[in-house]
Motif scaffolding. Structure first.
Motif, PDB file in Angstrom:
ATOM      1  N   PRO A   1     -14.414 -16.598  16.631  1.00  0.00           N
ATOM      2  CA  PRO A   1     -15.553 -15.761  16.260  1.00  0.00           C
ATOM      3  C   PRO A   1     -16.721 -15.946  17.230  1.00  0.00           C
ATOM      4  CG  PRO A   1     -14.755 -16.996  14.360  1.00  0.00           C
ATOM      5  CD  PRO A   1     -14.072 -17.545  15.568  1.00  0.00           C
ATOM      6  N   THR A   2     -17.251 -14.851  17.747  1.00  0.00           N
ATOM      7  CA  THR A   2     -18.349 -14.927  18.701  1.00  0.00           C
ATOM      8  C   THR A   2     -19.702 -15.063  18.008  1.00  0.00           C
ATOM      9  OG1 THR A   2     -18.460 -12.521  18.761  1.00  0.00           O
ATOM     10  CG2 THR A   2     -17.110 -13.594  20.442  1.00  0.00           C
ATOM     11  N   ALA A   3     -19.753 -14.719  16.724  1.00  0.00           N
ATOM     12  CA  ALA A   3     -21.012 -14.804  15.969  1.00  0.00           C
ATOM     13  C   ALA A   3     -20.687 -14.860  14.483  1.00  0.00           C
ATOM     14  CB  ALA A   3     -21.882 -13.587  16.258  1.00  0.00           C
ATOM     15  N   ASP A   4     -21.656 -15.303  13.682  1.00  0.00           N
ATOM     16  CA  ASP A   4     -21.480 -15.254  12.233  1.00  0.00           C
ATOM     17  C   ASP A   4     -21.192 -13.817  11.830  1.00  0.00           C
ATOM     18  OD1 ASP A   4     -22.014 -17.955  11.999  1.00  0.00           O
ATOM     19  OD2 ASP A   4     -24.120 -17.669  11.473  1.00  0.00           O
ATOM     20  N   GLY A   5     -20.210 -13.610  10.969  1.00  0.00           N
ATOM     21  CA  GLY A   5     -19.876 -12.270  10.519  1.00  0.00           C
ATOM     22  C   GLY A   5     -18.813 -11.582  11.353  1.00  0.00           C
ATOM     23  N   ASP A   6     -18.315 -12.233  12.401  1.00  0.00           N
ATOM     24  CA  ASP A   6     -17.294 -11.646  13.279  1.00  0.00           C
ATOM     25  C   ASP A   6     -15.909 -11.994  12.730  1.00  0.00           C
ATOM     26  OD1 ASP A   6     -15.854 -10.563  15.391  1.00  0.00           O
ATOM     27  OD2 ASP A   6     -16.226 -12.259  16.728  1.00  0.00           O
ATOM     28  N   GLY A   7     -15.550 -11.394  11.604  1.00  0.00           N
ATOM     29  CA  GLY A   7     -14.257 -11.661  10.963  1.00  0.00           C
ATOM     30  C   GLY A   7     -14.404 -11.589   9.456  1.00  0.00           C
ATOM     31  N   ILE A   8     -13.629 -12.400   8.769  1.00  0.00           N
ATOM     32  CA  ILE A   8     -13.707 -12.486   7.311  1.00  0.00           C
ATOM     33  C   ILE A   8     -14.834 -13.450   6.972  1.00  0.00           C
ATOM     34  CG2 ILE A   8     -12.505 -13.200   5.213  1.00  0.00           C
ATOM     35  CD1 ILE A   8      -9.865 -12.487   6.657  1.00  0.00           C
ATOM     36  N   VAL A   9     -15.786 -12.988   6.183  1.00  0.00           N
ATOM     37  CA  VAL A   9     -16.960 -13.802   5.850  1.00  0.00           C
ATOM     38  C   VAL A   9     -16.795 -14.389   4.457  1.00  0.00           C
ATOM     39  CG1 VAL A   9     -19.461 -13.807   5.523  1.00  0.00           C
ATOM     40  CG2 VAL A   9     -18.435 -12.405   7.324  1.00  0.00           C
ATOM     41  N   LEU A  10     -16.938 -15.711   4.382  1.00  0.00           N
ATOM     42  CA  LEU A  10     -16.855 -16.436   3.114  1.00  0.00           C
ATOM     43  C   LEU A  10     -18.211 -17.069   2.844  1.00  0.00           C
ATOM     44  CD1 LEU A  10     -13.530 -18.247   4.024  1.00  0.00           C
ATOM     45  CD2 LEU A  10     -13.743 -16.297   2.467  1.00  0.00           C
ATOM     46  N   GLN A  11     -18.720 -16.855   1.648  1.00  0.00           N
ATOM     47  CA  GLN A  11     -19.992 -17.477   1.270  1.00  0.00           C
ATOM     48  C   GLN A  11     -19.926 -17.890  -0.187  1.00  0.00           C
ATOM     49  OE1 GLN A  11     -22.637 -14.375   2.367  1.00  0.00           O
ATOM     50  NE2 GLN A  11     -22.444 -13.273   0.446  1.00  0.00           N
ATOM     51  N   ALA A  12     -20.797 -18.800  -0.566  1.00  0.00           N
ATOM     52  CA  ALA A  12     -20.806 -19.297  -1.939  1.00  0.00           C
ATOM     53  C   ALA A  12     -20.853 -18.134  -2.916  1.00  0.00           C
ATOM     54  CB  ALA A  12     -21.997 -20.223  -2.148  1.00  0.00           C
ATOM     55  N   GLY A  13     -20.004 -18.189  -3.916  1.00  0.00           N
ATOM     56  CA  GLY A  13     -19.984 -17.157  -4.937  1.00  0.00           C
ATOM     57  C   GLY A  13     -19.182 -15.912  -4.576  1.00  0.00           C
ATOM     58  N   SER A  14     -18.648 -15.860  -3.347  1.00  0.00           N
ATOM     59  CA  SER A  14     -17.925 -14.647  -2.940  1.00  0.00           C
ATOM     60  C   SER A  14     -16.481 -14.623  -3.416  1.00  0.00           C
ATOM     61  CB  SER A  14     -17.955 -14.493  -1.412  1.00  0.00           C
ATOM     62  OG  SER A  14     -17.225 -15.530  -0.778  1.00  0.00           O
ATOM     63  N   GLY A  15     -15.988 -15.733  -3.911  1.00  0.00           N
ATOM     64  CA  GLY A  15     -14.599 -15.787  -4.350  1.00  0.00           C
ATOM     65  C   GLY A  15     -13.661 -16.037  -3.185  1.00  0.00           C
ATOM     66  N   ALA A  16     -12.391 -16.090  -3.473  1.00  0.00           N
ATOM     67  CA  ALA A  16     -11.361 -16.384  -2.474  1.00  0.00           C
ATOM     68  C   ALA A  16     -10.848 -15.094  -1.829  1.00  0.00           C
ATOM     69  CB  ALA A  16     -10.209 -17.130  -3.137  1.00  0.00           C
ATOM     70  N   VAL A  17     -10.267 -15.254  -0.634  1.00  0.00           N
ATOM     71  CA  VAL A  17      -9.624 -14.141   0.066  1.00  0.00           C
ATOM     72  C   VAL A  17      -8.170 -14.517   0.264  1.00  0.00           C
ATOM     73  CG1 VAL A  17      -9.512 -12.813   2.209  1.00  0.00           C
ATOM     74  CG2 VAL A  17     -11.735 -13.446   1.248  1.00  0.00           C
ATOM     75  N   GLN A  18      -7.268 -13.691  -0.269  1.00  0.00           N
ATOM     76  CA  GLN A  18      -5.830 -13.966  -0.173  1.00  0.00           C
ATOM     77  C   GLN A  18      -5.180 -13.011   0.821  1.00  0.00           C
ATOM     78  OE1 GLN A  18      -3.602 -13.494  -3.805  1.00  0.00           O
ATOM     79  NE2 GLN A  18      -1.796 -14.422  -2.936  1.00  0.00           N
ATOM     80  N   LEU A  19      -4.383 -13.577   1.715  1.00  0.00           N
ATOM     81  CA  LEU A  19      -3.598 -12.800   2.673  1.00  0.00           C
ATOM     82  C   LEU A  19      -2.136 -13.174   2.486  1.00  0.00           C
ATOM     83  CD1 LEU A  19      -5.774 -13.442   5.854  1.00  0.00           C
ATOM     84  CD2 LEU A  19      -5.842 -11.439   4.373  1.00  0.00           C
ATOM     85  N   THR A  20      -1.272 -12.162   2.364  1.00  0.00           N
ATOM     86  CA  THR A  20       0.154 -12.431   2.236  1.00  0.00           C
ATOM     87  C   THR A  20       0.931 -11.666   3.305  1.00  0.00           C
ATOM     88  OG1 THR A  20       0.574 -10.593   0.718  1.00  0.00           O
ATOM     89  CG2 THR A  20      -0.043 -12.705  -0.281  1.00  0.00           C
ATOM     90  N   ARG A  21       2.053 -12.224   3.691  1.00  0.00           N
ATOM     91  CA  ARG A  21       2.898 -11.570   4.689  1.00  0.00           C
ATOM     92  C   ARG A  21       3.363 -10.209   4.180  1.00  0.00           C
ATOM     93  NH1 ARG A  21       5.050 -13.095   9.244  1.00  0.00           N
ATOM     94  NH2 ARG A  21       4.544 -15.273   8.916  1.00  0.00           N
ATOM     95  N   GLU A  22       3.651 -10.092   2.886  1.00  0.00           N
ATOM     96  CA  GLU A  22       4.123  -8.828   2.320  1.00  0.00           C
ATOM     97  C   GLU A  22       3.069  -7.727   2.428  1.00  0.00           C
ATOM     98  OE1 GLU A  22       6.422 -12.144   0.680  1.00  0.00           O
ATOM     99  OE2 GLU A  22       4.284 -11.771   0.637  1.00  0.00           O
ATOM    100  N   THR A  23       1.809  -8.085   2.227  1.00  0.00           N
ATOM    101  CA  THR A  23       0.727  -7.107   2.246  1.00  0.00           C
ATOM    102  C   THR A  23       0.074  -6.946   3.613  1.00  0.00           C
ATOM    103  OG1 THR A  23       0.240  -7.597  -0.060  1.00  0.00           O
ATOM    104  CG2 THR A  23      -1.481  -6.475   1.177  1.00  0.00           C
ATOM    105  N   HIS A  24      -0.126  -8.057   4.321  1.00  0.00           N
ATOM    106  CA  HIS A  24      -0.913  -8.048   5.559  1.00  0.00           C
ATOM    107  C   HIS A  24      -0.095  -8.252   6.824  1.00  0.00           C
ATOM    108  CE1 HIS A  24      -3.674  -9.088   2.243  1.00  0.00           C
ATOM    109  NE2 HIS A  24      -4.438  -8.194   2.851  1.00  0.00           N
ATOM    110  N   GLY A  25       1.189  -8.488   6.699  1.00  0.00           N
ATOM    111  CA  GLY A  25       2.063  -8.591   7.863  1.00  0.00           C
ATOM    112  C   GLY A  25       1.929  -9.897   8.626  1.00  0.00           C
ATOM    113  N   ASP A  26       2.224  -9.822   9.926  1.00  0.00           N
ATOM    114  CA  ASP A  26       2.322 -11.002  10.777  1.00  0.00           C
ATOM    115  C   ASP A  26       1.001 -11.720  11.020  1.00  0.00           C
ATOM    116  OD1 ASP A  26       5.032 -10.592  11.000  1.00  0.00           O
ATOM    117  OD2 ASP A  26       4.876  -9.496  12.888  1.00  0.00           O
TER     118      ASP A  26
END
Length: 96
Positions: free
Chosen positions: A46-71
């Motif tokens: 990431p070149t800067a904050d916010g350059d991708g998936i952003v996680l912050q307190a209270g935002s909950g989890a982010v789930q990625l699966t091969r079936e849904t999101h691929g390689d």
């Protein structure tokens, strides 16, 4: 059969490789940090904050699966934090 493991890595404002690539990875679950820091994760440094998936307190989890999101699930993942923080994720892999 699948198995999961909880992982933790220290992050800072310098992008760091936190999840090594794995062709047998079936899923990733990125957990939101506790406290004030924001953590950004991406398959490239990431070149800067916010350059991708952003996680912050209270935002909950982010789930990625091969079936849904691929390689993208099996790729290397980098993290960058707005301040020093612990990045926590659950990695699920296929076991022969």
């Amino acid at each position: 059969m699948r198995t999961s493991i909880l992982q933790v890595a220290a992050t800072s404002t310098t992008p760091t490789l936190v999840v090594s690539p794995s062709p047998t990875r079936a899923a990733l679950l990125f957990l939101a940090p506790g406290g004030a820091p924001t953590i950004t994760v991406n398959v490239r440094s990431p070149t800067a904050d916010g350059d991708g998936i952003v996680l912050q307190a209270g935002s909950g989890a982010v789930q990625l699966t091969r079936e849904t999101h691929g390689d993208i699930v099996g790729q290397a993942w980098f993290a960058r934090a707005s301040a020093n923080a612990l990045f926590t994720w659950v990695e699920t892999g296929e076991v022969p």
